[in-house]
Write a protein that holds these residues in place. Structure first.
Motif, mmCIF file in Angstrom:
data_model
loop_
_atom_site.group_PDB
_atom_site.id
_atom_site.type_symbol
_atom_site.label_atom_id
_atom_site.label_comp_id
_atom_site.label_asym_id
_atom_site.label_seq_id
_atom_site.Cartn_x
_atom_site.Cartn_y
_atom_site.Cartn_z
ATOM 1 N N GLY A 60 0.810 -1.210 0.000
ATOM 2 C CA GLY A 60 0.000 0.000 0.000
ATOM 3 C C GLY A 60 0.843 1.259 0.000
ATOM 4 N N ALA A 61 2.003 1.188 0.655
ATOM 5 C CA ALA A 61 2.912 2.335 0.713
ATOM 6 C C ALA A 61 3.805 2.443 -0.518
ATOM 7 C CB ALA A 61 3.779 2.245 1.968
ATOM 8 N N GLY A 62 3.662 1.489 -1.450
ATOM 9 C CA GLY A 62 4.482 1.520 -2.657
ATOM 10 C C GLY A 62 5.858 0.908 -2.489
ATOM 11 N N LEU A 63 6.096 0.195 -1.372
ATOM 12 C CA LEU A 63 7.395 -0.451 -1.133
ATOM 13 C C LEU A 63 7.298 -1.896 -1.621
ATOM 14 C CD1 LEU A 63 7.916 0.952 2.485
ATOM 15 C CD2 LEU A 63 8.851 1.869 0.345
ATOM 16 N N PRO A 118 -4.269 9.469 -3.512
ATOM 17 C CA PRO A 118 -4.257 8.166 -4.162
ATOM 18 C C PRO A 118 -3.058 7.308 -3.768
ATOM 19 C CG PRO A 118 -4.585 9.947 -5.754
ATOM 20 C CD PRO A 118 -4.144 10.567 -4.467
ATOM 21 N N LEU A 119 -3.241 5.976 -3.816
ATOM 22 C CA LEU A 119 -2.100 5.077 -3.729
ATOM 23 C C LEU A 119 -1.156 5.380 -4.891
ATOM 24 C CD1 LEU A 119 -3.882 1.672 -3.024
ATOM 25 C CD2 LEU A 119 -2.683 3.106 -1.380
ATOM 26 N N PRO A 120 0.143 5.162 -4.720
ATOM 27 C CA PRO A 120 1.085 5.473 -5.802
ATOM 28 C C PRO A 120 0.722 4.799 -7.119
ATOM 29 C CG PRO A 120 2.269 4.986 -3.779
ATOM 30 C CD PRO A 120 0.821 4.688 -3.503
ATOM 31 N N GLN A 121 0.252 3.537 -7.027
ATOM 32 C CA GLN A 121 -0.082 2.816 -8.255
ATOM 33 C C GLN A 121 -1.286 3.430 -8.959
ATOM 34 O OE1 GLN A 121 0.613 1.627 -5.232
ATOM 35 N NE2 GLN A 121 1.261 -0.508 -5.280
ATOM 36 N N ILE A 122 -2.304 3.857 -8.185
ATOM 37 C CA ILE A 122 -3.491 4.482 -8.782
ATOM 38 C C ILE A 122 -3.110 5.805 -9.442
ATOM 39 C CG2 ILE A 122 -5.726 5.546 -8.290
ATOM 40 C CD1 ILE A 122 -6.175 3.496 -6.113
ATOM 41 N N ALA A 164 3.648 10.083 -14.835
ATOM 42 C CA ALA A 164 3.294 8.672 -14.659
ATOM 43 C C ALA A 164 4.541 7.809 -14.512
ATOM 44 C CB ALA A 164 2.447 8.190 -15.841
ATOM 45 N N ALA A 165 5.524 8.039 -15.377
ATOM 46 C CA ALA A 165 6.766 7.251 -15.308
ATOM 47 C C ALA A 165 7.455 7.453 -13.967
ATOM 48 C CB ALA A 165 7.694 7.641 -16.451
ATOM 49 N N ASP A 166 7.479 8.697 -13.484
ATOM 50 C CA ASP A 166 8.103 8.986 -12.188
ATOM 51 C C ASP A 166 7.360 8.285 -11.051
ATOM 52 O OD1 ASP A 166 9.992 10.551 -13.429
ATOM 53 O OD2 ASP A 166 8.988 12.459 -12.967
ATOM 54 N N HIS A 167 6.019 8.314 -11.093
ATOM 55 C CA HIS A 167 5.226 7.667 -10.037
ATOM 56 C C HIS A 167 5.423 6.147 -10.056
ATOM 57 C CE1 HIS A 167 3.333 11.288 -8.704
ATOM 58 N NE2 HIS A 167 2.650 11.488 -9.813
ATOM 59 N N PHE A 168 5.444 5.549 -11.250
ATOM 60 C CA PHE A 168 5.679 4.106 -11.339
ATOM 61 C C PHE A 168 7.055 3.757 -10.774
ATOM 62 C CE2 PHE A 168 2.473 3.799 -14.955
ATOM 63 C CZ PHE A 168 1.605 2.970 -14.272
ATOM 64 N N GLU A 169 8.049 4.565 -11.117
ATOM 65 C CA GLU A 169 9.409 4.299 -10.653
ATOM 66 C C GLU A 169 9.498 4.428 -9.130
ATOM 67 O OE1 GLU A 169 12.740 6.617 -12.458
ATOM 68 O OE2 GLU A 169 12.975 4.692 -13.491
ATOM 69 N N ALA A 170 8.850 5.451 -8.589
ATOM 70 C CA ALA A 170 8.867 5.654 -7.135
ATOM 71 C C ALA A 170 8.197 4.515 -6.404
ATOM 72 C CB ALA A 170 8.172 6.974 -6.791
ATOM 73 N N ALA A 171 7.203 3.885 -7.041
ATOM 74 C CA ALA A 171 6.491 2.762 -6.426
ATOM 75 C C ALA A 171 7.231 1.443 -6.619
ATOM 76 C CB ALA A 171 5.086 2.649 -7.014
ATOM 77 N N GLY A 172 8.315 1.456 -7.380
ATOM 78 C CA GLY A 172 9.068 0.227 -7.613
ATOM 79 C C GLY A 172 8.546 -0.589 -8.776
ATOM 80 N N ALA A 173 7.621 -0.011 -9.578
ATOM 81 C CA ALA A 173 7.050 -0.728 -10.725
ATOM 82 C C ALA A 173 7.842 -0.349 -11.978
ATOM 83 C CB ALA A 173 5.573 -0.380 -10.885
ATOM 84 N N GLN A 174 9.062 -0.864 -12.083
ATOM 85 C CA GLN A 174 9.973 -0.446 -13.134
ATOM 86 C C GLN A 174 9.462 -0.814 -14.523
ATOM 87 O OE1 GLN A 174 12.771 1.502 -12.606
ATOM 88 N NE2 GLN A 174 12.570 1.724 -14.826
#
Length: 341
Positions: free
Chosen positions: A102-105, A285-289, A317-327
């Motif tokens: 949930g925290a994006g980790l 929002p959650l980072p993924q949302i 969007a790319a920055d948010h995905f990267e911050a959430a670990g969704a490379q």
């Protein structure tokens, strides 16, 4: 988890916690569970302390206070009572995995979920085994570890083959379908989600039914499946959430789904209006949302010829995905961004 303390003070706080949870007052439920845990600690009842701390963590998770939930779950893993039976330890790791996700980790979430799976792999408690595998699969899928997620999904399918609890089996089909969609196995994704829809019961748990339909709609839309069944998923989720209420992120996800539906239907103006609302407050929002909303917003602007706005939102969007670990999702987003150059 059974409640062991006979103390009247403890029993009162415990009862209040459960009543608040039944009413979806998760913050109040967490506070009452904390009170019960403190009473149990003062009375030297480690089992009751652990039970109430776990309940507090569950309510913090549902209230979307992920940082506090992760801290509590960590205390269950390594604090007093950390030598508890494997099932209880696994449940604490599952809670920790969900809070971290949930925290994006996402990588740390997967680590916690792996620890849970290892604890119950040889146990006969099928429910905890399935929950642990679900937590691992969800974290792996969000972080782009799709090959490992699919391998774990096949193990989960085998684990639920002989299970008779429909809700548990339905949740298993749900997560397997999610991974199939993410692996571009669209027909398998549709198959498993149809099995989940046929197995989960709205009469038994309307909250789970709402969450499933929200998630299934999101997966179908991501696979560009904008058919009548997808619209039914969106409408079921909206109706169920109207009845039971929902968190801010529940409502944001429904708006994201509606925006995605409009985008695929070619109504870019309506899509942009909905998606801008999702992106308006980056703290909620959650980072993924947030990442998915920015990605869709960029694509909608691109479809309307607003290329400057498209590039701006795709970069976010790319920055948010990267911050959430969704490379992997970040890389896919940058492919869209490159097409706008």
């Amino acid at each position: 988890m059974p409640m062991n303390s006979a103390s009247p003070l403890y029993a009162t706080a415990e009862l209040q916690a459960h009543e608040h949870r039944t009413n979806h007052a998760f913050v109040d439920a967490a506070n009452s569970a904390h009170d019960a845990a403190q009473i149990a600690r003062s009375e030297g009842d480690v089992d009751a302390w652990r039970n109430m701390t776990f309940l507090q963590g569950e309510n913090l998770l549902d209230a979307e206070d992920f940082e506090a939930c992760a801290a509590l779950a960590s205390s269950l893993v390594s604090g007093p009572g950390s030598t508890a039976e494997p099932q209880a330890q696994a449940e604490a790791y599952i809670l920790l995995a969900k809070a971290r996700q949930g925290a994006g980790l996402l990588e740390r979430a997967a680590d916690a979920a792996r620890a849970a799976v290892a604890l119950v792999a040889g146990e006969h408690d099928i429910e905890t085994n399935v929950k642990a595998r679900q937590a691992l699969i969800a974290a792996l899928a969000d972080s782009g570890g799709l090959e490992e997620a699919w391998a774990e999904s096949l193990a989960l399918a085998e684990a639920i083959e002989s299970e008779v609890d429909d809700q548990l089996v339905g949740k298993g089909y749900w997560v397997i379908g999610n991974v199939a969609f993410l692996c571009n196995k669209v027909q398998e994704g549709l198959h498993y989600h149809e099995l989940a829809a046929a197995t989960l019961s709205p009469a038994r748990n309307l909250d789970i039914w709402a969450k499933f339909n929200k998630a299934s709609a999101a997966m179908r839309l991501a696979a560009d499946v904008a058919d009548a069944d997808t619209l039914r998923c969106i409408e079921r989720a909206e109706l169920a959430t109207d009845i039971i209420g929902g968190s801010s992120n529940d409502h944001l996800l429904m708006r994201l789904n509606r925006g995605h539906w409009n985008y695929l239907a070619g109504d870019q103006k309506a899509a942009i209006e909905l998606l801008e609302g999702v992106c308006a407050d980056a703290d909620k929002p959650l980072p993924q949302i947030l990442a998915e909303a920015c990605l869709l917003l960029g694509r909608a602007h691109s479809a309307m010829g607003n290329h400057d706005a498209a590039r701006e939102h795709l970069r976010k969007a790319a920055d948010h995905f990267e911050a959430a670990g969704a490379q992997q999702r970040a890389d896919q987003t940058r492919e869209h961004l490159a097409a706008e150059a």
